[in-house]
Design a protein around this motif. Sequence first.
Motif, PDB file in Angstrom:
ATOM      1  N   ALA A   1      28.750 -11.044 -41.948  1.00 15.93           N
ATOM      2  CA  ALA A   1      29.823 -10.333 -41.252  1.00 15.93           C
ATOM      3  C   ALA A   1      29.802 -10.644 -39.755  1.00 15.93           C
ATOM      4  O   ALA A   1      30.859 -10.813 -39.135  1.00 15.93           O
ATOM      5  N   ALA A   2      28.613 -10.731 -39.167  1.00 14.58           N
ATOM      6  CA  ALA A   2      28.509 -11.068 -37.747  1.00 14.58           C
ATOM      7  C   ALA A   2      28.981 -12.493 -37.489  1.00 14.58           C
ATOM      8  O   ALA A   2      29.591 -12.774 -36.455  1.00 14.58           O
ATOM      9  N   ALA A   3      28.713 -13.382 -38.444  1.00 15.65           N
ATOM     10  CA  ALA A   3      29.144 -14.774 -38.283  1.00 15.65           C
ATOM     11  C   ALA A   3      30.670 -14.890 -38.294  1.00 15.65           C
ATOM     12  O   ALA A   3      31.227 -15.852 -37.750  1.00 15.65           O
ATOM     13  N   LEU A   4      31.355 -13.920 -38.897  1.00 13.79           N
ATOM     14  CA  LEU A   4      32.824 -13.949 -38.916  1.00 13.79           C
ATOM     15  C   LEU A   4      33.425 -13.715 -37.536  1.00 13.79           C
ATOM     16  O   LEU A   4      34.615 -13.964 -37.330  1.00 13.79           O
TER      17      LEU A   4
ATOM     18  N   VAL B   1      29.384 -17.969 -29.664  1.00 15.94           N
ATOM     19  CA  VAL B   1      29.450 -16.518 -29.886  1.00 15.94           C
ATOM     20  C   VAL B   1      28.760 -16.153 -31.200  1.00 15.94           C
ATOM     21  O   VAL B   1      27.983 -15.194 -31.264  1.00 15.94           O
ATOM     22  N   GLY B   2      29.004 -16.909 -32.262  1.00 20.97           N
ATOM     23  CA  GLY B   2      28.374 -16.642 -33.554  1.00 20.97           C
ATOM     24  C   GLY B   2      26.859 -16.757 -33.492  1.00 20.97           C
ATOM     25  O   GLY B   2      26.131 -15.880 -33.973  1.00 20.97           O
ATOM     26  N   VAL B   3      26.366 -17.835 -32.883  1.00 18.62           N
ATOM     27  CA  VAL B   3      24.923 -18.057 -32.787  1.00 18.62           C
ATOM     28  C   VAL B   3      24.265 -16.979 -31.930  1.00 18.62           C
ATOM     29  O   VAL B   3      23.222 -16.426 -32.299  1.00 18.62           O
TER      30      VAL B   3
ATOM     31  N   LEU C   1      20.853 -12.276 -31.397  1.00 17.35           N
ATOM     32  CA  LEU C   1      20.614 -10.950 -30.813  1.00 17.35           C
ATOM     33  C   LEU C   1      20.319  -9.917 -31.898  1.00 17.35           C
ATOM     34  O   LEU C   1      19.458  -9.054 -31.710  1.00 17.35           O
ATOM     35  N   MET C   2      21.021  -9.987 -33.009  1.00 15.85           N
ATOM     36  CA  MET C   2      20.781  -9.032 -34.096  1.00 15.85           C
ATOM     37  C   MET C   2      19.376  -9.193 -34.669  1.00 15.85           C
ATOM     38  O   MET C   2      18.708  -8.200 -34.975  1.00 15.85           O
ATOM     39  N   ILE C   3      18.915 -10.417 -34.793  1.00 10.73           N
ATOM     40  CA  ILE C   3      17.573 -10.658 -35.322  1.00 10.73           C
ATOM     41  C   ILE C   3      16.515 -10.260 -34.294  1.00 10.73           C
ATOM     42  O   ILE C   3      15.519  -9.620 -34.627  1.00 10.73           O
ATOM     43  N   ALA C   4      16.735 -10.607 -33.039  1.00 10.61           N
ATOM     44  CA  ALA C   4      15.754 -10.286 -31.995  1.00 10.61           C
ATOM     45  C   ALA C   4      15.652  -8.781 -31.747  1.00 10.61           C
ATOM     46  O   ALA C   4      14.579  -8.276 -31.414  1.00 10.61           O
TER      47      ALA C   4
END
Length: 172
Positions: free
Chosen positions: A36-39, A63-65, A70-73
């Motif tokens: 969903a974030a990649a969208l 922006v996707g990367v 950021l979500m993983i970190a």
Amino acid sequence: MQNSMRHADARSGLTHGHQEPHYRERLGPSLWILVAAALVAPMAALVISPIDRTIALVVGAAVGVVLIALMIAAAPVVEVRDGELRAGRAHIDVEFLGMPQVHLGDDARHARGAGLDPRSWHLIRGGIDGLVVIPVTDADDPTTAWVISSRTPDRLSAAVRRAQITRSTPRT
């Protein structure tokens, strides 16, 4: 000689006087949340596309990367180390904790929902089914329990118990 000593230290859980974590888990977002974030990437590209298509592709990919990184970190870490349970920024000494209870499936859904004590401390993540509830035994602490999501709740429970036993065993 030094190499074999390093391997012996690694097996015993010690490296130069510092005890390695008994347990460590990053509660990263689920695959569906990352998708969903990649969208967001194509949406960002569409906003820039009237200006220049090449720039739009670069901005969209960036922006996707960045969003996924950021979500993983920013994902919280659950760790049992040096006689302490750390969940995100919070930490508590294992001597103030009772027997951990592992919840899976319907039991975990109930523990996260209707069975959730509002006085307990929570680190609950969507997309992670397992749950560990650890009662707080400190009479001065208003928190009744720690409720922590875990992909490996059995291992987290065992690590807390191992830390409690290690903490209560007298050293010679």
